[in-house]
Motif scaffolding. Structure first.
Motif, PDB file in Angstrom:
ATOM      1  N   HIS A 177      74.762  51.164  51.873  1.00 47.43           N
ATOM      2  CA  HIS A 177      74.510  51.834  53.158  1.00 47.43           C
ATOM      3  C   HIS A 177      73.224  52.659  53.091  1.00 47.43           C
ATOM      4  O   HIS A 177      72.430  52.653  54.037  1.00 47.43           O
ATOM      5  CB  HIS A 177      75.690  52.717  53.555  1.00 47.43           C
ATOM      6  CG  HIS A 177      76.918  51.956  53.916  1.00 47.43           C
ATOM      7  ND1 HIS A 177      76.968  51.023  54.937  1.00 47.43           N
ATOM      8  CD2 HIS A 177      78.164  51.976  53.388  1.00 47.43           C
ATOM      9  CE1 HIS A 177      78.176  50.511  55.015  1.00 47.43           C
ATOM     10  NE2 HIS A 177      78.919  51.063  54.083  1.00 47.43           N
ATOM     11  N   ALA A 178      73.020  53.349  51.992  1.00 48.66           N
ATOM     12  CA  ALA A 178      71.805  54.161  51.832  1.00 48.66           C
ATOM     13  C   ALA A 178      70.569  53.270  51.850  1.00 48.66           C
ATOM     14  O   ALA A 178      69.579  53.573  52.535  1.00 48.66           O
ATOM     15  CB  ALA A 178      71.865  54.960  50.526  1.00 48.66           C
ATOM     16  N   TYR A 179      70.634  52.187  51.131  1.00 46.87           N
ATOM     17  CA  TYR A 179      69.506  51.247  51.059  1.00 46.87           C
ATOM     18  C   TYR A 179      69.155  50.713  52.449  1.00 46.87           C
ATOM     19  O   TYR A 179      67.994  50.692  52.844  1.00 46.87           O
ATOM     20  CB  TYR A 179      69.870  50.115  50.094  1.00 46.87           C
ATOM     21  CG  TYR A 179      68.768  49.113  49.873  1.00 46.87           C
ATOM     22  CD1 TYR A 179      67.707  49.405  49.027  1.00 46.87           C
ATOM     23  CD2 TYR A 179      68.795  47.873  50.509  1.00 46.87           C
ATOM     24  CE1 TYR A 179      66.693  48.474  48.818  1.00 46.87           C
ATOM     25  CE2 TYR A 179      67.786  46.946  50.308  1.00 46.87           C
ATOM     26  CZ  TYR A 179      66.735  47.251  49.462  1.00 46.87           C
ATOM     27  OH  TYR A 179      65.724  46.345  49.258  1.00 46.87           O
ATOM     28  N   LYS A 180      70.192  50.287  53.188  1.00 49.78           N
ATOM     29  CA  LYS A 180      69.962  49.756  54.537  1.00 49.78           C
ATOM     30  C   LYS A 180      69.376  50.823  55.459  1.00 49.78           C
ATOM     31  O   LYS A 180      68.452  50.544  56.225  1.00 49.78           O
ATOM     32  CB  LYS A 180      71.272  49.211  55.114  1.00 49.78           C
ATOM     33  CG  LYS A 180      71.653  47.849  54.538  1.00 49.78           C
ATOM     34  CD  LYS A 180      72.914  47.323  55.154  1.00 49.78           C
ATOM     35  CE  LYS A 180      72.667  47.015  56.609  1.00 49.78           C
ATOM     36  NZ  LYS A 180      73.759  46.309  57.273  1.00 49.78           N
ATOM     37  N   LYS A 181      69.887  52.049  55.392  1.00 44.62           N
ATOM     38  CA  LYS A 181      69.378  53.124  56.251  1.00 44.62           C
ATOM     39  C   LYS A 181      67.927  53.444  55.918  1.00 44.62           C
ATOM     40  O   LYS A 181      67.114  53.655  56.825  1.00 44.62           O
ATOM     41  CB  LYS A 181      70.228  54.387  56.091  1.00 44.62           C
ATOM     42  CG  LYS A 181      71.556  54.317  56.781  1.00 44.62           C
ATOM     43  CD  LYS A 181      72.325  55.604  56.558  1.00 44.62           C
ATOM     44  CE  LYS A 181      73.728  55.516  57.082  1.00 44.62           C
ATOM     45  NZ  LYS A 181      74.511  56.730  56.772  1.00 44.62           N
ATOM     46  N   ILE A 182      67.604  53.476  54.631  1.00 46.55           N
ATOM     47  CA  ILE A 182      66.228  53.768  54.235  1.00 46.55           C
ATOM     48  C   ILE A 182      65.288  52.674  54.723  1.00 46.55           C
ATOM     49  O   ILE A 182      64.212  52.964  55.255  1.00 46.55           O
ATOM     50  CB  ILE A 182      66.131  53.981  52.704  1.00 46.55           C
ATOM     51  CG1 ILE A 182      66.743  55.333  52.341  1.00 46.55           C
ATOM     52  CG2 ILE A 182      64.677  53.895  52.222  1.00 46.55           C
ATOM     53  CD1 ILE A 182      66.862  55.598  50.857  1.00 46.55           C
ATOM     54  N   LEU A 183      65.697  51.413  54.577  1.00 51.88           N
ATOM     55  CA  LEU A 183      64.867  50.309  55.086  1.00 51.88           C
ATOM     56  C   LEU A 183      64.658  50.434  56.590  1.00 51.88           C
ATOM     57  O   LEU A 183      63.547  50.235  57.078  1.00 51.88           O
ATOM     58  CB  LEU A 183      65.505  48.955  54.758  1.00 51.88           C
ATOM     59  CG  LEU A 183      65.369  48.475  53.317  1.00 51.88           C
ATOM     60  CD1 LEU A 183      66.067  47.121  53.163  1.00 51.88           C
ATOM     61  CD2 LEU A 183      63.921  48.375  52.903  1.00 51.88           C
ATOM     62  N   GLU A 184      65.719  50.758  57.313  1.00 45.00           N
ATOM     63  CA  GLU A 184      65.611  50.932  58.761  1.00 45.00           C
ATOM     64  C   GLU A 184      64.642  52.065  59.101  1.00 45.00           C
ATOM     65  O   GLU A 184      63.782  51.926  59.964  1.00 45.00           O
ATOM     66  CB  GLU A 184      66.977  51.244  59.377  1.00 45.00           C
ATOM     67  CG  GLU A 184      67.913  50.066  59.437  1.00 45.00           C
ATOM     68  CD  GLU A 184      69.321  50.467  59.889  1.00 45.00           C
ATOM     69  OE1 GLU A 184      69.473  51.536  60.525  1.00 45.00           O
ATOM     70  OE2 GLU A 184      70.249  49.709  59.605  1.00 45.00           O
ATOM     71  N   LEU A 185      64.798  53.197  58.419  1.00 46.31           N
ATOM     72  CA  LEU A 185      63.942  54.350  58.698  1.00 46.31           C
ATOM     73  C   LEU A 185      62.490  54.072  58.354  1.00 46.31           C
ATOM     74  O   LEU A 185      61.591  54.462  59.091  1.00 46.31           O
ATOM     75  CB  LEU A 185      64.440  55.577  57.933  1.00 46.31           C
ATOM     76  CG  LEU A 185      65.755  56.168  58.443  1.00 46.31           C
ATOM     77  CD1 LEU A 185      66.331  57.150  57.438  1.00 46.31           C
ATOM     78  CD2 LEU A 185      65.552  56.837  59.790  1.00 46.31           C
ATOM     79  N   LEU A 186      62.256  53.399  57.242  1.00 46.86           N
ATOM     80  CA  LEU A 186      60.880  53.076  56.872  1.00 46.86           C
ATOM     81  C   LEU A 186      60.284  52.067  57.856  1.00 46.86           C
ATOM     82  O   LEU A 186      59.095  52.133  58.172  1.00 46.86           O
ATOM     83  CB  LEU A 186      60.801  52.556  55.438  1.00 46.86           C
ATOM     84  CG  LEU A 186      61.105  53.582  54.354  1.00 46.86           C
ATOM     85  CD1 LEU A 186      61.103  52.927  52.990  1.00 46.86           C
ATOM     86  CD2 LEU A 186      60.146  54.751  54.401  1.00 46.86           C
ATOM     87  N   GLY A 187      61.104  51.162  58.345  1.00 47.08           N
ATOM     88  CA  GLY A 187      60.648  50.199  59.328  1.00 47.08           C
ATOM     89  C   GLY A 187      60.311  50.830  60.661  1.00 47.08           C
ATOM     90  O   GLY A 187      59.384  50.408  61.363  1.00 47.08           O
ATOM     91  N   GLN A 188      61.028  51.895  61.032  1.00 49.14           N
ATOM     92  CA  GLN A 188      60.782  52.590  62.283  1.00 49.14           C
ATOM     93  C   GLN A 188      59.466  53.351  62.266  1.00 49.14           C
ATOM     94  O   GLN A 188      58.867  53.581  63.292  1.00 49.14           O
ATOM     95  CB  GLN A 188      61.912  53.587  62.585  1.00 49.14           C
ATOM     96  CG  GLN A 188      63.202  52.940  62.948  1.00 49.14           C
ATOM     97  CD  GLN A 188      64.332  53.957  63.094  1.00 49.14           C
ATOM     98  OE1 GLN A 188      64.141  55.156  62.942  1.00 49.14           O
ATOM     99  NE2 GLN A 188      65.517  53.458  63.389  1.00 49.14           N
ATOM    100  N   GLU A 189      59.009  53.750  61.067  1.00 48.72           N
ATOM    101  CA  GLU A 189      57.781  54.542  60.963  1.00 48.72           C
ATOM    102  C   GLU A 189      56.533  53.691  61.099  1.00 48.72           C
ATOM    103  O   GLU A 189      55.471  54.207  61.337  1.00 48.72           O
ATOM    104  CB  GLU A 189      57.750  55.298  59.624  1.00 48.72           C
ATOM    105  CG  GLU A 189      58.769  56.406  59.554  1.00 48.72           C
ATOM    106  CD  GLU A 189      58.685  57.167  58.244  1.00 48.72           C
ATOM    107  OE1 GLU A 189      57.694  56.985  57.493  1.00 48.72           O
ATOM    108  OE2 GLU A 189      59.584  57.948  57.977  1.00 48.72           O
ATOM    109  N   ASP A 190      56.659  52.381  60.896  1.00 44.89           N
ATOM    110  CA  ASP A 190      55.471  51.501  60.968  1.00 44.89           C
ATOM    111  C   ASP A 190      54.980  51.316  62.373  1.00 44.89           C
ATOM    112  O   ASP A 190      55.547  51.484  63.340  1.00 44.89           O
ATOM    113  CB  ASP A 190      55.780  50.129  60.340  1.00 44.89           C
ATOM    114  CG  ASP A 190      55.909  50.267  58.826  1.00 44.89           C
ATOM    115  OD1 ASP A 190      55.355  51.203  58.260  1.00 44.89           O
ATOM    116  OD2 ASP A 190      56.591  49.403  58.249  1.00 44.89           O
TER     117      ASP A 190
END
Length: 190
Positions: A177-190
């Protein structure tokens, strides 16, 4: 130059159990584990000075409790547990001190830690690392801890389970869950 003498976990535990060899064995423990403990704590508190102080506190507490160490867990797991609680207690204390000054919130905590990280003279990471830390701080504390132990320390789930008192299945789910959330958050910043 004489090569360094390698010592096994069993030999070290035996020397720690013997009052005649305890002090020298503990000096070996400090040499062997200081760096790993430092980085475990540093990733939680973000500044060199705080991490350095907490490493010292960890080894002081370990020394004070060494007679009670029974070897049921690996020495590294026992030390990681002490370090983890030292860092968590430090962060909890810091949050309560901040609560007197401003209204506490997870977002305020994250901003405070990020500002301390950026102000730390030893922090030399790039923008990508800063973005990762921002995403990591947005996670619930348990997911932050599991992610740090797995991602940075490459700690196996069985050792994490001993350290945290949580089942391996729950730890795997938390990491996922942490990994998926971090990927989502990093993707939102692009």
């Amino acid at each position: 130059m004489t090569p360094p003498v390698l010592i096994t976990e069993e030999d070290l535990q035996r020397q720690l159990a013997d009052p005649a060899t305890r002090r020298g064995a503990f000096a070996s423990v400090v040499r062997l584990y200081s760096r790993q403990i430092y980085w475990q704590i540093r990733r939680m508190v973000y500044t060199h000075e705080d991490a350095d102080d907490l490493v010292q506190n960890t080894f002081i507490k370990a020394w004070e409790a060494i007679e009670g160490f029974r070897g049921e867990a690996k020495l590294s797991t026992w030390l990681y547990r002490i370090a983890m609680y030292e860092a968590l207690n430090f962060l909890k204390k810091r949050r309560s001190e901040e609560a007197y000054r401003v209204a506490p919130s997870e977002e305020a905590d994250a901003e405070y830690l990020l500002s301390r990280l950026q102000a730390d003279e030893y922090f030399d990471a790039d923008e990508a690392e800063e973005r990762l830390q921002r995403a990591l701080l947005s996670l619930p504390p348990k997911q932050q801890l599991v992610f740090r132990l797995r991602y940075y320390d490459e700690m196996p789930y069985d050792q994490m389970a001993q350290l945290t008192g949580t089942s391996e299945g729950a730890l795997k789910a938390s990491y996922h869950h942490a990994y998926k959330k971090i990927l989502e958050l990093l993707g939102q910043e692009d």
